[in-house]
Each structure stands twice: as structure tokens, then as C-alpha cells.
Design a protein around this motif. Structure first.
Motif, PDB file in Angstrom:
ATOM      1  N   ALA A  14      79.977  47.128  27.232  1.00 24.48           N
ATOM      2  CA  ALA A  14      78.559  47.161  27.579  1.00 24.48           C
ATOM      3  C   ALA A  14      78.090  48.613  27.634  1.00 24.48           C
ATOM      4  CB  ALA A  14      78.325  46.470  28.911  1.00 24.48           C
ATOM      5  N   GLY A  15      76.932  48.852  27.031  1.00 28.91           N
ATOM      6  CA  GLY A  15      76.377  50.185  26.978  1.00 28.91           C
ATOM      7  C   GLY A  15      76.689  50.929  25.689  1.00 28.91           C
ATOM      8  N   GLN A  39      73.989  34.121  16.468  1.00 28.15           N
ATOM      9  CA  GLN A  39      74.329  32.836  17.058  1.00 28.15           C
ATOM     10  C   GLN A  39      75.493  33.017  18.022  1.00 28.15           C
ATOM     11  OE1 GLN A  39      75.036  29.623  14.282  1.00 28.15           O
ATOM     12  NE2 GLN A  39      74.590  28.097  15.853  1.00 28.15           N
ATOM     13  N   ALA A  40      75.213  32.746  19.271  1.00 26.31           N
ATOM     14  CA  ALA A  40      76.238  32.817  20.307  1.00 26.31           C
ATOM     15  C   ALA A  40      76.915  31.455  20.430  1.00 26.31           C
ATOM     16  CB  ALA A  40      75.611  33.224  21.631  1.00 26.31           C
ATOM     17  N   PRO A  41      78.119  31.427  20.956  1.00 31.39           N
ATOM     18  CA  PRO A  41      78.830  30.149  21.092  1.00 31.39           C
ATOM     19  C   PRO A  41      78.020  29.140  21.890  1.00 31.39           C
ATOM     20  CG  PRO A  41      80.315  31.973  21.501  1.00 31.39           C
ATOM     21  CD  PRO A  41      78.941  32.561  21.387  1.00 31.39           C
ATOM     22  N   GLY A  42      77.872  27.951  21.330  1.00 31.75           N
ATOM     23  CA  GLY A  42      77.161  26.892  22.018  1.00 31.75           C
ATOM     24  C   GLY A  42      75.656  27.015  22.000  1.00 31.75           C
ATOM     25  N   LYS A  43      75.149  28.002  21.273  1.00 31.53           N
ATOM     26  CA  LYS A  43      73.700  28.203  21.228  1.00 31.53           C
ATOM     27  C   LYS A  43      73.192  28.102  19.796  1.00 31.53           C
ATOM     28  CE  LYS A  43      73.324  31.102  25.359  1.00 31.53           C
ATOM     29  NZ  LYS A  43      72.762  32.373  25.903  1.00 31.53           N
ATOM     30  N   GLU A  44      71.891  27.919  19.683  1.00 31.07           N
ATOM     31  CA  GLU A  44      71.277  27.863  18.369  1.00 31.07           C
ATOM     32  C   GLU A  44      71.134  29.269  17.788  1.00 31.07           C
ATOM     33  OE1 GLU A  44      68.547  23.841  18.964  1.00 31.07           O
ATOM     34  OE2 GLU A  44      67.608  25.771  18.566  1.00 31.07           O
ATOM     35  N   ARG A  45      71.010  29.307  16.476  1.00 28.02           N
ATOM     36  CA  ARG A  45      70.785  30.588  15.825  1.00 28.02           C
ATOM     37  C   ARG A  45      69.452  31.159  16.291  1.00 28.02           C
ATOM     38  NH1 ARG A  45      72.450  31.194   9.637  1.00 28.02           N
ATOM     39  NH2 ARG A  45      74.277  30.278  10.639  1.00 28.02           N
ATOM     40  N   GLN A  89      74.622  44.721  25.513  1.00 32.78           N
ATOM     41  CA  GLN A  89      74.840  43.939  26.723  1.00 32.78           C
ATOM     42  C   GLN A  89      75.716  42.739  26.400  1.00 32.78           C
ATOM     43  OE1 GLN A  89      70.819  42.874  27.701  1.00 32.78           O
ATOM     44  NE2 GLN A  89      70.161  44.991  28.056  1.00 32.78           N
ATOM     45  N   ARG A  90      76.306  42.148  27.411  1.00 33.46           N
ATOM     46  CA  ARG A  90      77.166  40.985  27.174  1.00 33.46           C
ATOM     47  C   ARG A  90      76.406  39.876  26.476  1.00 33.46           C
ATOM     48  NH1 ARG A  90      81.005  38.858  31.752  1.00 33.46           N
ATOM     49  NH2 ARG A  90      81.609  37.637  29.940  1.00 33.46           N
ATOM     50  N   ASP A  91      75.142  39.728  26.792  1.00 36.45           N
ATOM     51  CA  ASP A  91      74.335  38.672  26.161  1.00 36.45           C
ATOM     52  C   ASP A  91      74.109  38.905  24.672  1.00 36.45           C
ATOM     53  OD1 ASP A  91      72.121  37.952  28.993  1.00 36.45           O
ATOM     54  OD2 ASP A  91      74.179  37.334  28.517  1.00 36.45           O
ATOM     55  N   ASP A  92      74.460  40.088  24.190  1.00 37.88           N
ATOM     56  CA  ASP A  92      74.337  40.352  22.752  1.00 37.88           C
ATOM     57  C   ASP A  92      75.535  39.826  21.969  1.00 37.88           C
ATOM     58  OD1 ASP A  92      72.981  43.545  23.669  1.00 37.88           O
ATOM     59  OD2 ASP A  92      71.866  41.769  22.997  1.00 37.88           O
ATOM     60  N   THR A  93      76.529  39.338  22.660  1.00 40.98           N
ATOM     61  CA  THR A  93      77.700  38.789  21.999  1.00 40.98           C
ATOM     62  C   THR A  93      77.313  37.589  21.147  1.00 40.98           C
ATOM     63  OG1 THR A  93      79.244  39.523  23.718  1.00 40.98           O
ATOM     64  CG2 THR A  93      79.927  37.650  22.371  1.00 40.98           C
ATOM     65  N   ALA A  94      77.639  37.669  19.868  1.00 36.58           N
ATOM     66  CA  ALA A  94      77.273  36.607  18.933  1.00 36.58           C
ATOM     67  C   ALA A  94      77.804  36.951  17.548  1.00 36.58           C
ATOM     68  CB  ALA A  94      75.750  36.460  18.865  1.00 36.58           C
ATOM     69  N   VAL A  95      77.695  35.999  16.658  1.00 35.97           N
ATOM     70  CA  VAL A  95      77.880  36.284  15.242  1.00 35.97           C
ATOM     71  C   VAL A  95      76.517  36.678  14.702  1.00 35.97           C
ATOM     72  CG1 VAL A  95      78.537  35.379  12.983  1.00 35.97           C
ATOM     73  CG2 VAL A  95      79.786  34.651  15.052  1.00 35.97           C
ATOM     74  N   GLN A 121      81.088  39.296  13.588  1.00 37.66           N
ATOM     75  CA  GLN A 121      81.196  39.053  15.022  1.00 37.66           C
ATOM     76  C   GLN A 121      80.967  40.333  15.812  1.00 37.66           C
ATOM     77  OE1 GLN A 121      82.023  36.034  16.838  1.00 37.66           O
ATOM     78  NE2 GLN A 121      81.411  37.342  18.552  1.00 37.66           N
ATOM     79  N   VAL A 122      80.128  40.217  16.813  1.00 39.16           N
ATOM     80  CA  VAL A 122      79.919  41.297  17.774  1.00 39.16           C
ATOM     81  C   VAL A 122      80.268  40.748  19.149  1.00 39.16           C
ATOM     82  CG1 VAL A 122      78.229  42.781  18.905  1.00 39.16           C
ATOM     83  CG2 VAL A 122      78.128  42.435  16.425  1.00 39.16           C
ATOM     84  N   THR A 123      81.203  41.413  19.794  1.00 38.68           N
ATOM     85  CA  THR A 123      81.619  40.999  21.132  1.00 38.68           C
ATOM     86  C   THR A 123      81.442  42.175  22.076  1.00 38.68           C
ATOM     87  OG1 THR A 123      83.250  39.468  20.202  1.00 38.68           O
ATOM     88  CG2 THR A 123      83.473  40.047  22.533  1.00 38.68           C
ATOM     89  N   VAL A 124      80.691  41.935  23.143  1.00 40.84           N
ATOM     90  CA  VAL A 124      80.430  42.979  24.120  1.00 40.84           C
ATOM     91  C   VAL A 124      81.101  42.589  25.428  1.00 40.84           C
ATOM     92  CG1 VAL A 124      78.675  44.334  25.302  1.00 40.84           C
ATOM     93  CG2 VAL A 124      78.215  43.430  23.015  1.00 40.84           C
ATOM     94  N   SER A 125      81.994  43.429  25.881  1.00 44.52           N
ATOM     95  CA  SER A 125      82.693  43.161  27.131  1.00 44.52           C
ATOM     96  C   SER A 125      82.090  44.003  28.244  1.00 44.52           C
ATOM     97  CB  SER A 125      84.180  43.484  26.986  1.00 44.52           C
ATOM     98  OG  SER A 125      84.359  44.863  26.752  1.00 44.52           O
ATOM     99  N   SER A 126      82.217  43.519  29.456  1.00 46.25           N
ATOM    100  CA  SER A 126      81.649  44.259  30.597  1.00 46.25           C
ATOM    101  C   SER A 126      82.665  45.231  31.177  1.00 46.25           C
ATOM    102  CB  SER A 126      81.204  43.275  31.672  1.00 46.25           C
ATOM    103  OG  SER A 126      82.293  42.494  32.091  1.00 46.25           O
TER     104      SER A 126
END
Length: 126
Positions: A14-15, A39-45, A89-95, A121-126
Motif C-alpha cells: 500500500a502506498g 475485476q476484483a475477486p467476486g466482483k463485477e468488472r 490501496q488494498r482496494d485496488d487489488t484486481a486483474v 494481476q495487481v495485488t496490493v498488500s497492507s
């Protein structure tokens, strides 16, 4: 036909910042509207942003949640579009996907885009 290939994704904290690239081949996309979606896991594009060609240059549009942090640009010579992502931010984690609309329209809806990349894939860890 247009082929789009995204790259630049990864695991960051994060950051941090990342720059995604979307290289187009098959046709010149300088006049196309190029969009970024995610598109995040379990969410719509979700629409992230787009760059629209104008006679006077380009215009960019972003979803509210990334305004001021993400920037879209294009390199016409390289037939490539970029998504610069800062203050991740963590919420930016998605494909993240790039997409092309040959009509040059100004639409945020995924259905308006004819060509899509495979995603990165973009993964943001805290």
C-alpha cells in the motif's frame, strides 16, 4: 483485428506505485478510445478510466475512486497506452484489463469496447 497485451502488474505494498502498459498490435490505435477496467475477486468488472482522442489532443476520464491517483497516457509511436497508478490501496487489488473502442466514442461501459487484453494481476498488500 487488434491484439492488446497488458504488462506491468505485480505485488506491491500500500502506498506504492505501478505502471501498467497495454501494447497494441494489428492496427494503430491512436484514434481509438482506450479504456482500463479491473475485476476484483467476486466482483463485477469495473471501469477505471479511458483516454479519448480529440483534435486538440486527448481527454482522460476516471472513476471517482482513482481520481488524483491514476493517470492514463498513450505513446502513439509505440502504439501503447499506460496506466500509472500511485498511492495504491488494498482496494485496488484486481486483474486489470485494457480495452479498445475503434469508434473513438466516450463511454465507460465495457460493452462499448470491442477488443480486450488478457489482463494483468495487481495485488496490493497492507
Amino acid at each position: 483485428q487488434v491484439q492488446l497485451v497488458e504488462s506491468g502488474g505485480g505485488l506491491v505494498q500500500a502506498g506504492d506505485s505501478l505502471r501498467l502498459s497495454c501494447a497494441a498490435s494489428g492496427r494503430t490505435v491512436s484514434s481509438y478510445t482506450m479504456g482500463w477496467f479491473r475485476q476484483a475477486p467476486g466482483k463485477e468488472r469495473e471501469f477505471v478510466g479511458r483516454i479519448v482522442s480529440r483534435w486538440s489532443g486527448s481527454s482522460t476520464y476516471y472513476v471517482y475512486s482513482v481520481k488524483g491517483r491514476f493517470t492514463i497516457s498513450r505513446d502513439i509511436a509505440k502504439n501503447t497506452v499506460y496506466l500509472q497508478m500511485n498511492s495504491l490501496q488494498r482496494d485496488d487489488t484486481a486483474v486489470y484489463y485494457c480495452a479498445a473502442d475503434p469508434s473513438g466514442g466516450n463511454d465507460y461501459r465495457a460493452s462499448s469496447y470491442d477488443y480486450w487484453g488478457q489482463g494483468t494481476q495487481v495485488t496490493v498488500s497492507s
